[in-house]
Design a protein around this motif. Structure first.
Motif, PDB file in Angstrom:
ATOM      1  N   VAL A 242      -7.793  23.198  -5.751  1.00 36.86           N
ATOM      2  CA  VAL A 242      -7.543  22.516  -4.480  1.00 36.86           C
ATOM      3  C   VAL A 242      -8.612  21.453  -4.237  1.00 36.86           C
ATOM      4  N   ALA A 243      -9.889  21.839  -4.421  1.00 39.38           N
ATOM      5  CA  ALA A 243     -10.990  20.895  -4.235  1.00 39.38           C
ATOM      6  C   ALA A 243     -10.905  19.755  -5.246  1.00 39.38           C
ATOM      7  N   GLY A 244     -10.515  20.071  -6.484  1.00 40.57           N
ATOM      8  CA  GLY A 244     -10.379  19.039  -7.504  1.00 40.57           C
ATOM      9  C   GLY A 244      -9.292  18.037  -7.171  1.00 40.57           C
ATOM     10  N   ALA A 245      -8.174  18.528  -6.654  1.00 44.12           N
ATOM     11  CA  ALA A 245      -7.081  17.634  -6.270  1.00 44.12           C
ATOM     12  C   ALA A 245      -7.510  16.715  -5.131  1.00 44.12           C
ATOM     13  N   TYR A 246      -8.275  17.249  -4.182  1.00 43.71           N
ATOM     14  CA  TYR A 246      -8.772  16.457  -3.048  1.00 43.71           C
ATOM     15  C   TYR A 246      -9.667  15.322  -3.548  1.00 43.71           C
ATOM     16  N   ALA A 247     -10.627  15.661  -4.412  1.00 45.35           N
ATOM     17  CA  ALA A 247     -11.552  14.653  -4.936  1.00 45.35           C
ATOM     18  C   ALA A 247     -10.825  13.615  -5.783  1.00 45.35           C
ATOM     19  N   ASP A 248      -9.879  14.048  -6.598  1.00 44.26           N
ATOM     20  CA  ASP A 248      -9.127  13.118  -7.433  1.00 44.26           C
ATOM     21  C   ASP A 248      -8.297  12.157  -6.588  1.00 44.26           C
ATOM     22  N   ALA A 249      -7.752  12.663  -5.494  1.00 45.80           N
ATOM     23  CA  ALA A 249      -6.962  11.797  -4.607  1.00 45.80           C
ATOM     24  C   ALA A 249      -7.825  10.702  -3.985  1.00 45.80           C
ATOM     25  N   LEU A 250      -9.059  11.030  -3.615  1.00 49.18           N
ATOM     26  CA  LEU A 250      -9.966  10.028  -3.056  1.00 49.18           C
ATOM     27  C   LEU A 250     -10.316   8.967  -4.099  1.00 49.18           C
ATOM     28  N   LYS A 251     -10.544   9.387  -5.338  1.00 53.85           N
ATOM     29  CA  LYS A 251     -10.839   8.427  -6.405  1.00 53.85           C
ATOM     30  C   LYS A 251      -9.644   7.498  -6.632  1.00 53.85           C
ATOM     31  N   PHE A 252      -8.461   8.080  -6.676  1.00 50.57           N
ATOM     32  CA  PHE A 252      -7.248   7.283  -6.857  1.00 50.57           C
ATOM     33  C   PHE A 252      -7.108   6.256  -5.738  1.00 50.57           C
ATOM     34  N   CYS A 253      -7.401   6.697  -4.524  1.00 47.15           N
ATOM     35  CA  CYS A 253      -7.285   5.836  -3.347  1.00 47.15           C
ATOM     36  C   CYS A 253      -8.178   4.602  -3.476  1.00 47.15           C
ATOM     37  N   ALA A 254      -9.412   4.799  -3.904  1.00 50.17           N
ATOM     38  CA  ALA A 254     -10.364   3.693  -4.033  1.00 50.17           C
ATOM     39  C   ALA A 254      -9.899   2.677  -5.074  1.00 50.17           C
ATOM     40  N   ILE A 255      -9.435   3.160  -6.219  1.00 45.92           N
ATOM     41  CA  ILE A 255      -8.987   2.262  -7.289  1.00 45.92           C
ATOM     42  C   ILE A 255      -7.731   1.495  -6.866  1.00 45.92           C
TER      43      ILE A 255
ATOM     44  N   PHE B 142       0.823  -1.211   0.000  1.00 46.96           N
ATOM     45  CA  PHE B 142       0.000   0.000   0.000  1.00 46.96           C
ATOM     46  C   PHE B 142       0.859   1.263   0.000  1.00 46.96           C
ATOM     47  N   GLY B 143       1.996   1.177  -0.707  1.00 42.73           N
ATOM     48  CA  GLY B 143       2.864   2.343  -0.807  1.00 42.73           C
ATOM     49  C   GLY B 143       2.150   3.545  -1.397  1.00 42.73           C
ATOM     50  N   GLY B 144       1.218   3.298  -2.326  1.00 44.90           N
ATOM     51  CA  GLY B 144       0.466   4.400  -2.921  1.00 44.90           C
ATOM     52  C   GLY B 144      -0.413   5.114  -1.925  1.00 44.90           C
ATOM     53  N   ILE B 145      -0.951   4.376  -0.970  1.00 45.48           N
ATOM     54  CA  ILE B 145      -1.784   4.990   0.068  1.00 45.48           C
ATOM     55  C   ILE B 145      -0.926   5.811   1.021  1.00 45.48           C
ATOM     56  N   TYR B 146       0.195   5.233   1.451  1.00 43.84           N
ATOM     57  CA  TYR B 146       1.085   5.958   2.356  1.00 43.84           C
ATOM     58  C   TYR B 146       1.699   7.180   1.675  1.00 43.84           C
ATOM     59  N   ALA B 147       1.859   7.122   0.363  1.00 43.04           N
ATOM     60  CA  ALA B 147       2.464   8.242  -0.364  1.00 43.04           C
ATOM     61  C   ALA B 147       1.473   9.365  -0.648  1.00 43.04           C
TER      62      ALA B 147
ATOM     63  N   TYR C  80      -7.260 -11.341   3.157  1.00 33.75           N
ATOM     64  CA  TYR C  80      -8.634 -11.614   2.735  1.00 33.75           C
ATOM     65  C   TYR C  80      -9.624 -10.536   3.186  1.00 33.75           C
ATOM     66  N   TYR C  81      -9.400  -9.961   4.352  1.00 33.33           N
ATOM     67  CA  TYR C  81     -10.412  -9.073   4.932  1.00 33.33           C
ATOM     68  C   TYR C  81      -9.895  -7.666   5.254  1.00 33.33           C
ATOM     69  N   ALA C  82      -8.870  -7.573   6.103  1.00 39.45           N
ATOM     70  CA  ALA C  82      -8.466  -6.267   6.640  1.00 39.45           C
ATOM     71  C   ALA C  82      -7.856  -5.345   5.601  1.00 39.45           C
ATOM     72  N   ALA C  83      -7.242  -5.894   4.553  1.00 43.47           N
ATOM     73  CA  ALA C  83      -6.578  -5.049   3.553  1.00 43.47           C
ATOM     74  C   ALA C  83      -7.541  -4.061   2.901  1.00 43.47           C
ATOM     75  N   GLY C  84      -8.805  -4.442   2.766  1.00 42.74           N
ATOM     76  CA  GLY C  84      -9.776  -3.549   2.148  1.00 42.74           C
ATOM     77  C   GLY C  84     -10.005  -2.261   2.907  1.00 42.74           C
ATOM     78  N   SER C  85      -9.703  -2.256   4.205  1.00 43.33           N
ATOM     79  CA  SER C  85      -9.928  -1.052   5.010  1.00 43.33           C
ATOM     80  C   SER C  85      -8.966   0.066   4.653  1.00 43.33           C
ATOM     81  N   PHE C  86      -7.963  -0.231   3.818  1.00 36.98           N
ATOM     82  CA  PHE C  86      -6.995   0.816   3.479  1.00 36.98           C
ATOM     83  C   PHE C  86      -7.578   1.889   2.575  1.00 36.98           C
ATOM     84  N   VAL C  87      -8.745   1.656   2.011  1.00 34.94           N
ATOM     85  CA  VAL C  87      -9.410   2.739   1.285  1.00 34.94           C
ATOM     86  C   VAL C  87      -9.762   3.863   2.260  1.00 34.94           C
TER      87      VAL C  87
END
Length: 451
Positions: free
Chosen positions: A310-323, A284-289, A358-365
């Motif tokens: 600023v708002a656009g960057a915030y929203a884009d970061a959340l989308k990136f995080c989910a993917i 999850f280096g992408g999440i920590y980064a 199997y389970y806990a990794a998904g919480s990293f979103v």
């Protein structure tokens, strides 16, 4: 001397988020690859005591590295704001001051941990042979902590300038050194844990050398600070660094709570959790980064008064995080058995790895959502909000959840306790962060200051 440009104030915010986060993730992953490879090659000696010892030692060093990350965040925020305002010479002086203060603070911290390393390890739950091996490992690796803060600060300032590739290569080079030297020193020369510690020192030295060269020679982003610079920039530096460090310390504290809870279930469980900890940071280096990567984007646009970006960057970061989380979670679930087998874990240790994959990794979103909101808070004048969010997760929720769920469901319950805390706090922080960004108060304050 040419003034560095604020490159994040134009172009696609999603492109900036993806490029800066992925290069930051690759760089961060290579930095933590050093620890991962050390654990892997030591595991080939087929002694779970050694794996457990490195797990305990890494938990302690994570505290110090988290302090470095907090100071790095302060550097990114101050340098990127100055660049956004078109004040390139000021940005150079701030970069030098940040390096000096950060290295000095980390040196003092390394000295304190070195002096009390045995006591700290005992408080963490290490005992017997595991304790002695961990003490020896820290004796070799702790003196290199000032090197890692110099390398990390140099990498982060390169990111604030917009040089994603060199910022990434600072830590990639450190990881590449470990790829070559770990098997040589640990297995071929038979140095074991001592060899792993030596490789960590060499890797951090290489990070520092190349980072300072690119920062000072290639980008000319270092200037000899005048005496008044050390005083003038101290207050704004500490105003961000202190709450940022407090924020970052919550994560190793949460990890300490988890490993203390896991230690109740034996060395095999600790060994399994040690593998999970390295797998988390590497996978999850992408999440920590995210927090560091978008900090420069938010900072530059806030400094330029560009509220919508600023708002656009915030929203884009959340989308990136989910993917990113979805893809990584799927890969971990597929390869869980292979990962456990590669480290030679016992059934108990294997169970820990599978519970996470199997389970806990998904919480990293939700962990990613927390980091994105932290970046907004740190760069828009509300660093204490980030501190409160993180400590709510790691200081208030993690301890009762870890020990209660561990008592009911065993070591696997401790893993799921981390996922529960991530989910609850991540959702709340994301909502608060979005409302603050949309209100634009932090951006408006920066615009008035510029005027």
């Amino acid at each position: 001397m040419a003034v560095p440009k604020a490159k994040f104030t134009t172009g696609s915010t999603m492109r900036h988020v993806v490029v800066m986060t992925m290069t930051g993730a690759l760089g961060l992953s290579f930095m933590f690859l050093v620890d991962f490879l050390a654990l892997f090659w030591v595991s080939q000696l087929r002694d779970e005591v050694l794996i457990s010892a490195i797990g305990f030692a890494a938990t302690i060093q994570f505290f110090a590295v988290s302090v470095a990350i907090g100071m790095m965040i302060a550097g990114v925020a101050l340098v990127s704001r100055s660049l956004g305002m078109g004040k390139g010479n000021r940005a150079r002086r701030i970069a030098s001051v940040v390096l000096i203060y950060s290295t000095g603070i980390q040196s003092l911290l390394a000295l304190l941990i070195f002096a009390f390393r045995r006591d700290i390890l005992m408080w963490t739950g290490a005992e017997g042979e595991t304790l002695e091996v961990a003490v020896h490992f820290l004796a070799i690796s702790l003196p290199s902590l000032p090197l890692i803060v110099m390398g990390m600060c140099a990498s982060s300032i390169l990111r604030a300038v917009g040089d994603a590739w060199r910022s990434m290569l600072v830590t990639v080079i450190g990881g590449a050194v470990a790829v070559v030297l770990d098997p040589l020193l640990i297995v071929v020369l038979g140095l074991g844990v001592e060899g792993a510690a030596i490789v960590i020192v060499i890797s951090r030295l290489m990070m520092t050398v190349v980072g300072l060269y690119w920062l000072g020679v290639t980008h000319r982003m270092m200037a000899k600070p005048a005496q008044w610079d050390m005083v003038a920039f101290l207050k704004p530096y500490l105003a961000i660094a202190l709450p940022a460090v407090a924020t970052q310390l919550s994560t190793p504290f949460g990890n300490w709570v988890l490993i203390r809870a896991i230690a109740e279930h034996g060395d095999s469980a600790v060994a399994g959790f040690g593998v999970v900890s390295r797998l988390t940071i590497l996978g999850f280096g992408g999440i920590y980064a995210l927090s560091g990567a978008i900090g420069g984007i938010i900072g530059q646009n806030a400094g330029a008064g560009l509220r919508d970006r600023v708002a656009g960057a915030y929203a884009d970061a959340l989308k990136f995080c989910a993917i990113y989380t979805g893809i990584t979670w799927a890969l971990m679930a597929v390869f869980a058995d292979l990962i456990a087998a590669a480290f030679g874990l016992s059934p108990e240790g294997t169970h820990i790895v599978k519970m996470f994959a199997y389970y806990a990794a998904g919480s990293f979103v939700f962990t990613g959502a927390l980091f994105v909101s932290n970046a907004a808070f740190n760069n828009l004048g509300r660093p204490l909000w980030a501190t409160i969010s993180n400590w709510l997760r790691d200081g208030i929720l993690m301890l009762p959840l870890a020990f209660s769920m561990g008592a009911i469901w065993g070591a696997g319950g401790v893993v799921m306790a981390q996922a529960a805390a991530n989910t609850m706090v991540g959702i709340g922080a994301a909502v608060v962060g979005w409302r603050y960004v949309r209100a634009g108060r932090g951006i408006e304050a920066r615009t008035r200051a510029k005027a």
